[in-house]
Design an enzyme around this catalytic site. Structure first.
Site, PDB file in Angstrom:
ATOM      1  N   GLY A 113      61.449  54.117  28.364  1.00  0.00           N
ATOM      2  CA  GLY A 113      62.016  52.895  28.946  1.00  0.00           C
ATOM      3  C   GLY A 113      63.422  52.635  28.431  1.00  0.00           C
ATOM      4  O   GLY A 113      64.329  52.257  29.180  1.00  0.00           O
ATOM      5  N   ASP A 136      53.842  57.624  20.969  1.00  0.00           N
ATOM      6  CA  ASP A 136      53.126  58.246  22.100  1.00  0.00           C
ATOM      7  C   ASP A 136      53.535  59.706  22.339  1.00  0.00           C
ATOM      8  O   ASP A 136      52.829  60.433  23.032  1.00  0.00           O
ATOM      9  CB  ASP A 136      53.385  57.463  23.394  1.00  0.00           C
ATOM     10  CG  ASP A 136      52.984  56.015  23.288  1.00  0.00           C
ATOM     11  OD1 ASP A 136      52.183  55.697  22.396  1.00  0.00           O
ATOM     12  OD2 ASP A 136      53.486  55.187  24.078  1.00  0.00           O
ATOM     13  N   HIS A 180      49.523  54.981  25.470  1.00  0.00           N
ATOM     14  CA  HIS A 180      49.931  54.544  26.804  1.00  0.00           C
ATOM     15  C   HIS A 180      49.338  55.497  27.840  1.00  0.00           C
ATOM     16  O   HIS A 180      48.145  55.712  27.821  1.00  0.00           O
ATOM     17  CB  HIS A 180      51.459  54.444  26.871  1.00  0.00           C
ATOM     18  CG  HIS A 180      51.939  53.595  27.997  1.00  0.00           C
ATOM     19  ND1 HIS A 180      53.090  53.851  28.690  1.00  0.00           N
ATOM     20  CD2 HIS A 180      51.402  52.501  28.566  1.00  0.00           C
ATOM     21  CE1 HIS A 180      53.248  52.949  29.635  1.00  0.00           C
ATOM     22  NE2 HIS A 180      52.231  52.111  29.572  1.00  0.00           N
ATOM     23  N   ARG A 295      29.055  52.080  18.548  1.00  0.00           N
ATOM     24  CA  ARG A 295      30.000  51.081  18.039  1.00  0.00           C
ATOM     25  C   ARG A 295      31.419  51.449  18.479  1.00  0.00           C
ATOM     26  O   ARG A 295      31.718  52.618  18.721  1.00  0.00           O
ATOM     27  CB  ARG A 295      29.980  51.051  16.512  1.00  0.00           C
ATOM     28  CG  ARG A 295      28.695  50.518  15.920  1.00  0.00           C
ATOM     29  CD  ARG A 295      28.581  49.017  16.091  1.00  0.00           C
ATOM     30  NE  ARG A 295      27.470  48.463  15.348  1.00  0.00           N
ATOM     31  CZ  ARG A 295      26.218  48.362  15.783  1.00  0.00           C
ATOM     32  NH1 ARG A 295      25.901  48.822  16.994  1.00  0.00           N
ATOM     33  NH2 ARG A 295      25.281  47.822  15.049  1.00  0.00           N
ATOM     34  N   GLN A 303      48.319  51.971  14.014  1.00  0.00           N
ATOM     35  CA  GLN A 303      48.927  53.279  14.253  1.00  0.00           C
ATOM     36  C   GLN A 303      50.449  53.232  14.244  1.00  0.00           C
ATOM     37  O   GLN A 303      51.107  54.254  14.133  1.00  0.00           O
ATOM     38  CB  GLN A 303      48.454  53.838  15.610  1.00  0.00           C
ATOM     39  CG  GLN A 303      46.977  54.124  15.631  1.00  0.00           C
ATOM     40  CD  GLN A 303      46.423  54.162  17.046  1.00  0.00           C
ATOM     41  OE1 GLN A 303      46.156  55.213  17.585  1.00  0.00           O
ATOM     42  NE2 GLN A 303      46.247  53.002  17.649  1.00  0.00           N
ATOM     43  N   ARG A 304      51.024  52.036  14.403  1.00  0.00           N
ATOM     44  CA  ARG A 304      52.490  51.934  14.429  1.00  0.00           C
ATOM     45  C   ARG A 304      53.059  51.413  13.115  1.00  0.00           C
ATOM     46  O   ARG A 304      54.271  51.356  12.943  1.00  0.00           O
ATOM     47  CB  ARG A 304      52.918  50.975  15.552  1.00  0.00           C
ATOM     48  CG  ARG A 304      52.904  51.655  16.866  1.00  0.00           C
ATOM     49  CD  ARG A 304      53.430  50.928  18.049  1.00  0.00           C
ATOM     50  NE  ARG A 304      53.961  49.625  17.979  1.00  0.00           N
ATOM     51  CZ  ARG A 304      53.951  48.782  19.023  1.00  0.00           C
ATOM     52  NH1 ARG A 304      53.394  49.150  20.162  1.00  0.00           N
ATOM     53  NH2 ARG A 304      54.500  47.601  18.944  1.00  0.00           N
TER      54      ARG A 304
HETATM   55  O1  F6P Z   1      54.592  52.863  23.206  1.00  0.00           O
HETATM   56  C1  F6P Z   1      53.943  52.578  22.014  1.00  0.00           C
HETATM   57  C2  F6P Z   1      52.702  51.760  22.258  1.00  0.00           C
HETATM   58  O2  F6P Z   1      52.110  51.489  20.999  1.00  0.00           O
HETATM   59  C3  F6P Z   1      51.682  52.380  23.220  1.00  0.00           C
HETATM   60  O3  F6P Z   1      50.894  53.354  22.593  1.00  0.00           O
HETATM   61  C4  F6P Z   1      50.930  51.169  23.650  1.00  0.00           C
HETATM   62  O4  F6P Z   1      50.334  51.376  24.907  1.00  0.00           O
HETATM   63  C5  F6P Z   1      52.004  50.113  23.738  1.00  0.00           C
HETATM   64  O5  F6P Z   1      53.037  50.542  22.869  1.00  0.00           O
HETATM   65  C6  F6P Z   1      51.583  48.732  23.318  1.00  0.00           C
HETATM   66  O6  F6P Z   1      52.621  47.867  23.627  1.00  0.00           O
HETATM   67  P1  F6P Z   1      52.899  46.451  22.978  1.00  0.00           P
HETATM   68  O7  F6P Z   1      53.494  46.666  21.635  1.00  0.00           O
HETATM   69  O8  F6P Z   1      53.882  45.816  23.901  1.00  0.00           O
HETATM   70  O9  F6P Z   1      51.585  45.752  22.914  1.00  0.00           O
END
Ligand code: F6P
Length: 377
Positions: A113, A136, A180, A295, A303-304
């Site tokens: 993006g 991603d 994503h 579950r 993860q971020r």
């Molecule tokens: O692009 C990184 C990501 O963590 C994707 O894996 C996930 O779908 C999206 O961002 C989540 O977006 P947001 O931070 O806007 O909730």
């Protein structure tokens, strides 16, 4: 030669390695090439509002290992900024800010993006360069993006830890992994963590096949199973409906039929709304089909978060420093891509709008199948 002025922003979801990239770019730009650096806060919004932060040696120091982004980020696009409650095209305001600071180039750190928005600004007359960031790993024309390796490590460790509890309780555990519309993260972590089932968006699945793979394990004495489920994975039925609507929307757009296009968009929104519950639906359905307890674990933003892995620090530093060299050479309008051990400038036109998903013959898929993992088809 006159000193060069460089603007920097981070856009899209935050990702480990962003600060390492800012540091790499900044230190090389300041120390090696004697450039001047300015940061814009919160992505393209900060560029529009001229909200800045000086990036000198002091700001760039001590950030290599820190997660997130010192510049802040947002998901807004230049052409669709929310201003006074309305969605407006604010490209002109961004061009003004760029000129006000006498910038020679704007460096945008982000995913697909961000590259699209950067190309838009290039077409509006700015010099831009992008660096590929996202957990991603779905940016086209680069081997890999920074952030991916860290997230892969986190998701793999989570699957490792879930094994012992699934095993002890004889349960199915459905682990939802981000990504994503690309399956890199679920596939990579699934293979590395030894998941029994891996479901990714690129391979629409049949829930009966998933259930029967789990039952077969159970009959063989393994009364637990780990399902690594990519957030974008879909059943074959859902995929058919989704593809039909997408194609319908595209046709309506090509015919310039706004009413029909809006109808398709609305139906897509409704379908996607139903998909929100997907992971819980899968867990419930697997319980019904197998008779085993199930579950859910959603890894989500874990993860971020946190410090980047060594591989991400290295990649971000390589790309950031190479970016400074490209600026010195006046090489603009490109993404700095990772290619093997090297780095290559790729025209933004080849990146923007092209998502890199997992190719069906990819070796990670072949390896998963070869060790007996069910891919749902
Ligand atoms: O692009 C990184 C990501 O963590 C994707 O894996 C996930 O779908 C999206 O961002 C989540 O977006 P947001 O931070 O806007 O909730």
């Amino acid at each position: 030669m006159a000193k060069k002025f460089v603007g920097v922003l981070t856009a899209g979801g935050d990702s480990p390695g962003l600060n390492a990239a800012i540091r790499g770019l900044g230190k090389a730009a300041l120390q090696r090439y004697d450039m001047q650096l300015i940061g814009f806060l919160d992505g393209y919004r900060g560029l529009m509002q001229n909200r800045t932060v000086r990036l000198d040696g002091h700001q760039l120091s001590g950030i290599l290992t820190i997660g997130g982004t010192i510049l802040g980020t947002s998901r807004e696009k230049p052409t669709r900024m929310i201003v006074g409650g309305k969605k407006l095209d604010m490209t002109e305001a961004m061009v003004d800010t760029y000129k006000k600071h006498h910038l020679d180039v704007l460096v945008c750190l982000g995913g697909g993006g961000t590259a699209k928005s950067a190309l838009h600004l290039k077409n509006a007359g700015l010099n831009v360069i992008t660096l590929p960031k996202t957990i991603d790993n779905d940016v086209a024309m680069t081997d890999v993006t920074f952030g991916f390796d860290t997230a892969l490590g986190i998701a793999t460790e989570a699957i490792d830890r879930l094994h012992s509890t699934a095993h002890s309780h004889h349960r199915i555990v459905v682990v939802e992994v981000m990504g994503h519309n690309a399956g890199w993260l679920a596939l990579g972590a699934g293979v590395a963590g030894g998941a029994d089932v891996i479901l990714i968006p690129e391979i629409p699945y049949d829930i009966d096949k998933v259930a029967s793979a789990i039952l077969q394990r159970s009959r063989g004495g393994k009364h637990f199973s780990i399902v690594a489920l990519s957030e974008g994975a879909m059943t074959q039925k859902y995929y058919e409906k989704y593809t039909k609507l997408k194609e319908g929307k595209k046709k309506a757009k090509d015919k310039n039929d706004k009413k029909e296009k809006d109808e398709f968009s609305q139906q897509l929104v409704e379908l996607e709304e139903k998909h929100r519950d997907h992971t819980f639906w899968m867990s419930r359905t697997l319980e019904e089909l197998t008779g085993l307890e199930s579950r859910v674990t959603i890894l989500g933003y874990l993860q971020r978060g946190g410090a980047p892995s060594a591989a991400d620090r290295l990649l971000a530093t390589r790309l950031g420093t190479a970016c400074a060299t490209l600026i010195d050479e006046g090489h603009y309008g490109v993404m700095v891509a990772a290619r093997g051990d090297g780095v290559e400038p790729v025209p933004l036109e080849e990146v923007a709008g092209n998502r890199k998903t997992v190719p069906l013959g990819h070796q990670w898929i072949e390896s998963a199948l070869s060790v007996g993992t069910c891919m749902g088809n």
